[in-house]
Design a protein around this motif. Structure first.
Motif, short mmCIF file in Angstrom:
data_model
loop_
_atom_site.label_atom_id
_atom_site.label_comp_id
_atom_site.label_asym_id
_atom_site.label_seq_id
_atom_site.Cartn_x
_atom_site.Cartn_y
_atom_site.Cartn_z
N MET A 171 0.73 -1.17 -0.07
CA MET A 171 -0.09 -0.05 -0.03
C MET A 171 0.77 1.07 -0.12
SD MET A 171 -3.13 1.08 0.04
CE MET A 171 -4.18 -0.10 0.19
N ALA A 172 1.89 1.15 0.87
CA ALA A 172 2.79 2.41 0.81
C ALA A 172 3.23 2.70 -0.49
CB ALA A 172 4.01 2.14 1.95
N GLU A 173 3.62 1.78 -1.36
CA GLU A 173 4.34 1.78 -2.56
C GLU A 173 3.32 2.66 -3.40
OE1 GLU A 173 6.80 -0.19 -6.01
OE2 GLU A 173 6.50 -1.31 -4.11
N ALA A 174 2.00 2.05 -3.57
CA ALA A 174 0.93 2.39 -4.37
C ALA A 174 0.67 4.11 -4.00
CB ALA A 174 -0.30 1.62 -4.10
N ILE A 175 0.53 4.24 -2.77
CA ILE A 175 0.38 5.57 -2.32
C ILE A 175 1.65 6.55 -2.68
CG2 ILE A 175 0.37 7.33 -0.37
CD1 ILE A 175 -0.93 4.72 1.26
N ARG A 176 2.88 6.02 -2.57
CA ARG A 176 3.92 7.11 -3.24
C ARG A 176 3.96 7.15 -4.64
NH1 ARG A 176 8.72 5.76 -5.37
NH2 ARG A 176 8.41 3.50 -5.22
N LEU A 177 3.50 6.04 -5.67
CA LEU A 177 3.72 6.13 -6.73
C LEU A 177 2.46 7.00 -7.27
CD1 LEU A 177 4.31 2.71 -7.68
CD2 LEU A 177 5.77 4.31 -7.98
N THR A 178 1.12 6.86 -6.65
CA THR A 178 0.21 7.62 -7.19
C THR A 178 -0.17 9.01 -6.45
OG1 THR A 178 -1.42 6.42 -5.53
CG2 THR A 178 -1.09 5.53 -7.74
N GLY A 179 0.39 9.15 -5.50
CA GLY A 179 0.01 10.52 -4.55
C GLY A 179 -1.58 10.31 -4.02
N SER A 180 -1.96 9.20 -4.02
CA SER A 180 -3.53 8.99 -3.70
C SER A 180 -3.50 8.71 -2.11
CB SER A 180 -4.19 8.06 -4.22
OG SER A 180 -4.20 8.47 -5.81
N ASN A 181 -4.82 9.00 -1.60
CA ASN A 181 -5.00 8.68 -0.19
C ASN A 181 -5.23 7.21 -0.10
OD1 ASN A 181 -7.28 8.07 2.01
ND2 ASN A 181 -6.72 10.25 2.35
N ARG A 182 -4.83 6.62 1.05
CA ARG A 182 -4.80 5.36 1.25
C ARG A 182 -6.18 4.71 1.34
NH1 ARG A 182 -5.24 1.63 5.52
NH2 ARG A 182 -3.66 0.05 5.69
N ASN A 183 -7.36 5.32 1.77
CA ASN A 183 -8.61 4.84 1.85
C ASN A 183 -9.08 5.07 0.45
OD1 ASN A 183 -8.78 4.54 4.80
ND2 ASN A 183 -9.46 6.73 5.15
N THR A 184 -8.62 5.99 -0.51
CA THR A 184 -9.16 6.02 -1.83
C THR A 184 -8.67 4.62 -2.58
OG1 THR A 184 -9.11 8.29 -1.84
CG2 THR A 184 -8.88 7.11 -4.00
N LEU A 185 -7.25 4.37 -2.40
CA LEU A 185 -6.69 3.02 -2.97
C LEU A 185 -7.35 1.61 -2.44
CD1 LEU A 185 -2.83 4.07 -2.97
CD2 LEU A 185 -4.47 3.99 -4.78
N LYS A 186 -7.81 1.90 -1.06
CA LYS A 186 -8.30 0.75 -0.65
C LYS A 186 -9.84 0.40 -1.24
CE LYS A 186 -8.62 0.09 3.98
NZ LYS A 186 -8.78 0.22 5.25
N LEU A 187 -10.52 1.41 -1.66
CA LEU A 187 -11.80 1.28 -2.49
C LEU A 187 -11.54 0.91 -3.74
CD1 LEU A 187 -13.62 4.58 -1.21
CD2 LEU A 187 -14.14 2.33 -0.56
#
Length: 44
Positions: free
Chosen positions: A1-17
């Motif tokens: 998740m941390a890498e996805a947040i770093r790569l996209t700049g998105s919020n953790r909850n948004t990525l989880k959805l």
């Protein structure tokens, strides 16, 4: 998740959805649980 947040700049909850939606559509598989969870492409 941390890498996805770093790569996209998105919020953790948004990525989880988005990940949950991709799992429901059959594109991703969920492995593990809690802090040890990871996602992989669904095998055909």
């Amino acid at each position: 998740m941390a890498e996805a947040i770093r790569l996209t700049g998105s919020n953790r909850n948004t990525l989880k959805l988005h990940f949950r939606d991709l799992i429901e559509r059959g594109h991703l598989e969920l492995h593990g649980s809690g802090r040890g969870v990871w996602y992989g492409l669904k095998s055909v």
